[in-house]
Every structure is written in structure tokens, then in C-alpha cells.
Design a protein around this motif. Sequence first.
Motif, PDB file in Angstrom:
ATOM      1  N   ALA A 139      44.232  40.317  30.875  1.00 31.92           N
ATOM      2  CA  ALA A 139      44.383  39.997  32.300  1.00 31.92           C
ATOM      3  C   ALA A 139      45.762  39.419  32.583  1.00 31.92           C
ATOM      4  CB  ALA A 139      43.293  39.023  32.737  1.00 31.92           C
ATOM      5  N   TYR A 158      48.466  33.848  39.725  1.00 32.02           N
ATOM      6  CA  TYR A 158      47.269  34.588  39.328  1.00 32.02           C
ATOM      7  C   TYR A 158      47.290  34.954  37.844  1.00 32.02           C
ATOM      8  CZ  TYR A 158      45.769  34.928  44.163  1.00 32.02           C
ATOM      9  OH  TYR A 158      45.339  34.628  45.427  1.00 32.02           O
ATOM     10  N   VAL A 187      43.719  33.348  36.595  1.00 35.35           N
ATOM     11  CA  VAL A 187      42.637  34.263  36.208  1.00 35.35           C
ATOM     12  C   VAL A 187      42.392  34.206  34.708  1.00 35.35           C
ATOM     13  CG1 VAL A 187      41.928  36.683  36.113  1.00 35.35           C
ATOM     14  CG2 VAL A 187      43.028  35.777  38.173  1.00 35.35           C
TER      15      VAL A 187
END
Length: 445
Positions: free
Chosen positions: A409, A378, A382
Motif C-alpha cells: 500500500a 495517505y 493507510v
Amino acid sequence: MALWKLHGNGRTVEPGAVVRPDERLSWPATIAVGVQHVIAMFGATFLVPVLTGFPVSTTLLFSGVGTLLFLLITRNKLPSYLGSSFAFIAPVTAATATQGMGSALAGIVAVGVLLAAVGVIVQFAGLGWIDTLMPPVVAGAIVALIGFNLAPVAWQNFQVQPLVGTVTLVAVVLFAVLFRGFLGRISIVLGVVVGYVFAVIVQLSTGEQLIDFQAVSDAAWLGLPEFHIADFASPGTWSVIAMFLPVVLVLIAENVGHVRGVATMTDPSVNRSTGRALIADGAATTLAGTFGGSGTTTYGENIGVMAATRVYSTAAYWVAGTVAILLSLSPKVGAVFNTIPAGVLGGVTTALYGLIGIIGIKIWVDNRVDFSRPVNQYTAAVSLVIAIAGFTIVWGDFQLGAIVIGAAAALLIYHLGNAIARARKTGADDGGPIPAVGPLGGDPR
């Protein structure tokens, strides 16, 4: 003259030997190597201002001045050329379009100041905290997202002259695949030359106006570069600065990698110059941004030249920096580069921006990042989608672009994800709930 010891007979490098940073060949040989460094850095250095709309001559000037400043701050112990950093292209392009060149330059200055501050900390505290903050999965994601975020810009230029763009792109790929050594490393430059010549042929044969040579004809042979001053007063400048901050992480990775590469090939003690290298690049970037130049970084192209020649003498870089400064004093040189057609830029940046992304992926591969772990999955997934899609967050006049959102992020997902995984692991060890299996079959711990 007393700064360097003469290596051997001054003309050749013995088998298995290298010319160390504190040595030099004869001055004619040193000048020849220095000019070779200029050729190696030139293609990448001029492309950044051409792509961002900055003056080419100004960028050349501050790359040369920055190189000499780098040598002074690192006490003449670390051979390096400071050329234009591709990491600045995305934020500069966005900032110039929305707030103007002055605000974009303010962003470059902010990056330089922060990088120098990081260098001071590294000089006294070492590199361990950087490795903790930015492990390979995060570093690779941030480098990759900066490259992939630029994909729409490449397409905008490509579709203006698709035939010229296609010929340029094919030339870049062929030169990279067919040639080894120095020619392979300058495939981008050779592709630009082929695309430019093809555009000239098309213009002569069809009459279509692809290149306007009037500006080249009007430009003087000698003259000072065009200077611009960083603007910190505009209301939108601070949102621009936020957009630039992730670039610091890329510059840290590039500088640390450069120092480690030179240390491996010459002397492990060179690693002690890491803090000074960061300070020097920060100072050079700050100076360039203040007066209209592109942000700088240590150049891998020149490491390739050193590896091929086995000459790591800092004397060659004093020559290279001086030659770059002399080239910057010819407005006609800058005018020539400003005539490069949009199709050529589109073709070369299709490859170039993709290569920036691949450098990030190479960081994952080289460090054997474990993508069976959901937190790593992730962190990368992302941040890359945010960059490619161009996510933005707007609060009034303050705007965050995809690069800063994607970088934030990556950092948050990795560090929070690991903290949660550790807490849950502790709970499982104490008889608590066992974490679920990740989406690709990995244990989130």
C-alpha cells in the motif's frame, strides 16, 4: 597479523584520531574491544530467538559466522556485527503459528537471496534506483509498520504476568533516560535483567512458578546448537515467503545507513562497499535461515560502541564473531535465556516494538518529509492502520499478512499518487482542471 597496521603505540587513541578499519590496537586491547562488541549486540541478538521460539544457541552461532562472512565479502574494509534483525519478528511469528518453523526459515532464506541480488545490482548500478523506489516517506512507513504490527504480541505476553511486565518496562525506560553512553544503549538488556531478578524474587517469596530452572540444570555445558532445515515443500510456504518480502526493504535501509555512518566517521571511500555489504548480509541471512538461525542485519548498537571508543578496526569484529561462536557451543547458555518469563518479554517488547516504529518515524523527521502533501499523508496513514489492525487477504491456501499489504500500500499510494499528481499538474498548466486542496490543507502536487 599482516592484515592490520598497528595504530600509534597500540595502547591509546590520540585526541581527534580514530583507529581505522585497516588498523588495530595491541591484541589485548583489540580483544577487549571485541568483547565489548559482543556485550553490545548480545541483548538484541538473543531477544529475537526468544521472542520467535527459535533456538538461541543456533542464532548466536550464525550471528558469529555471519559476521565473519560479512568481513570476508566486504574484503575486511567494513567494520560491522551481524546480529538478529527485529524486522523478521512479525513475519516469523505469524509464519511459525500458521505453517511451522520450516516455512518461516524458508521465508528468511528468500529474504537473504533477494537482498544479495539487490546487492549485486547496487554494486554495478549504484543506489539511485533504491532512493527512487523507496523515498523516505515510504521507507519510514515500512519500518514503522513492522514495529507497530507487533503490538498485540507484546500485550499477549504482558497480560500473563502484568506486575513483572510493568517492573521490566519501567526499568527499561529508567535506564534509557537516566544513563548516557554505553549503559543507555543497553537499556533493553538491563531491563530484562531487572525483570528477571524481580520474577525470581516473586517466585521465592510467593511460591508462584514463574521460572522453571530444570532445563538449565539438565543442559550440558558444551554441545552443538540445535539445527532446523528450511522447508520449501509445504503447500503454505509460498504465501509465507510473500509475507517476508517487505523485510528486504528494511534490511536495505539498515545496511545503507550503517555504511554511510561508518563512512562519515572514518573515510568516505567506505561508501563504495555498500553493494558488498548488501551481498554479505544477504549471504549471512540465507545461511542462517537454511539451518535454523534468525535473519541478520548490521547492528546500530555496535556503531555506538565504535563512536564511543573511536576504534573502527575490523580486527575487533573478528574477535566478536569468534566469541559469539564459542558462546553458541554451550547449550546451558541457551537454556538460561529460554527461562525468561512471559511478563519480562511483555514488558521489554512493549518498549522494543514501539522503538522499531519510532525508527520509521525518525526517518520521516530526519528527511523532513512534507506531510502537507496528501500523497505523503495517505502513504503513511493507510499503511500504518493496515499494520496495526492486522489486515489479511486469503485466497485458498495463499495468505497475505498485514506487513506485505501495508508495504505494498505504501509503495502503490506513493508512486501512483505522484504519477496522478504530475499528470493533473500538466493538465492544469495546459488550462485543464486545477487539483483540489488536500484534506490537511496541502496541495496534492
